[in-house]
Design an enzyme around this catalytic site. Structure first.
Site, PDB file in Angstrom:
ATOM      1  N   LYS A 100       0.830  -1.203   0.000  1.00  0.00           N
ATOM      2  CA  LYS A 100       0.000   0.000   0.000  1.00  0.00           C
ATOM      3  C   LYS A 100       0.869   1.260   0.000  1.00  0.00           C
ATOM      4  O   LYS A 100       0.642   2.183  -0.789  1.00  0.00           O
ATOM      5  CB  LYS A 100      -0.930   0.016   1.217  1.00  0.00           C
ATOM      6  CG  LYS A 100      -1.866   1.218   1.256  1.00  0.00           C
ATOM      7  CD  LYS A 100      -2.680   1.243   2.532  1.00  0.00           C
ATOM      8  CE  LYS A 100      -1.851   1.667   3.713  1.00  0.00           C
ATOM      9  NZ  LYS A 100      -2.661   1.846   4.958  1.00  0.00           N
ATOM     10  N   ASP A 119      -6.486   1.463   0.999  1.00  0.00           N
ATOM     11  CA  ASP A 119      -6.598   1.567   2.451  1.00  0.00           C
ATOM     12  C   ASP A 119      -8.040   1.250   2.843  1.00  0.00           C
ATOM     13  O   ASP A 119      -8.827   0.766   2.019  1.00  0.00           O
ATOM     14  CB  ASP A 119      -6.166   2.959   2.932  1.00  0.00           C
ATOM     15  CG  ASP A 119      -7.120   4.058   2.489  1.00  0.00           C
ATOM     16  OD1 ASP A 119      -8.061   3.777   1.697  1.00  0.00           O
ATOM     17  OD2 ASP A 119      -6.941   5.204   2.931  1.00  0.00           O
TER      18      ASP A 119
END
Length: 229
Positions: free
Chosen positions: A121, A139
């Site tokens: 991420k 997220d």
């Protein structure tokens, strides 16, 4: 609404309403963004932006950050979530930048994920924000909103599955912006517990809104509105 039509409506709306979409983390260069994103894990951007000015002032380069001690750095970031782990990650990350990458932040996901404290991420955030690469950081906001809108299937159980579905259907040139569109919509409108459907401007393409409207009609004993194709 077909998936292709839903994605087009999503892109058309935000391209018009939010043509400039950027991270809310304050930074001036890739090194600062990398530090800020590592610190932001399970913490708010607002809190990180309160911490980083002093941190960037006293550790403006990876070399200076690599040379500090745990106790000295911990003092700067003690108010963020998981400060012990993040202190270790930042020092380890800075040392690897200096020793393996000549003090420069690498520009590929495969290289970035080698750094302490950097997962997929974070690597996607850095490459999409700094270099506009077509990478999608997933997220909690992106995960929730993309499912509610119907951009990804409900059986997508992991961030990687959501990432792959979004990448597959979004135009390549807007992927780096779409990441921010989804985050900001989730942060300020499509809240986790109490989404602001009454003020949302994209309920016309939202499956979550459609399902709840049908359920409300059933509870009131009214015939549900016909489903969209």
């Amino acid at each position: 609404m077909l998936k292709k039509e839903r994605f087009k409506a999503f892109v058309d709306h935000f391209a018009l309403q939010m043509p400039v979409a950027e991270t809310e983390l304050a930074y001036e260069n890739p090194y600062q963004l990398l530090v800020a994103v590592i610190l932001s894990a399970q913490c708010t951007d607002k809190r990180i932006n309160m911490v980083t000015p002093a941190l960037f002032r006293d550790f403006p380069t990876p070399e200076l950050l690599a040379a500090t001690t745990f106790d000295e750095l911990f003092h700067y970031i003690r108010s963020v979530s998981y400060p012990n782990n993040k202190t270790k990650h930042l020092i380890g990350m800075a040392n690897m930048l200096v020793n393996d990458f000549g003090g420069e932040v690498p520009s590929t996901v495969n290289e970035l994920v080698k750094l302490p404290g950097v997962g997929r991420k974070t690597a996607n955030v850095i490459t999409s924000v700094v270099w506009n690469q077509p990478n999608m950081a997933v997220d909690t906001h992106v995960f929730r909103v993309s499912k509610r809108l119907g951009l990804v299937t409900q059986n997508a159980k992991t961030p990687l599955e959501v990432e792959k579905q979004l990448i597959r259907h979004l135009p390549k040139e807007v992927i780096h912006k779409a990441h921010h569109w989804l985050i900001l919509h989730g942060r300020y409108t499509c809240l986790a517990r109490t989404p602001k459907c009454d003020t949302c401007s994209i309920t016309h393409l939202c499956r979550y809104f459609e399902r709840n409207k049908i359920q409300a009609a059933k509870m009131e004993g009214l015939p549900p509105a016909p489903k969209k194709s």
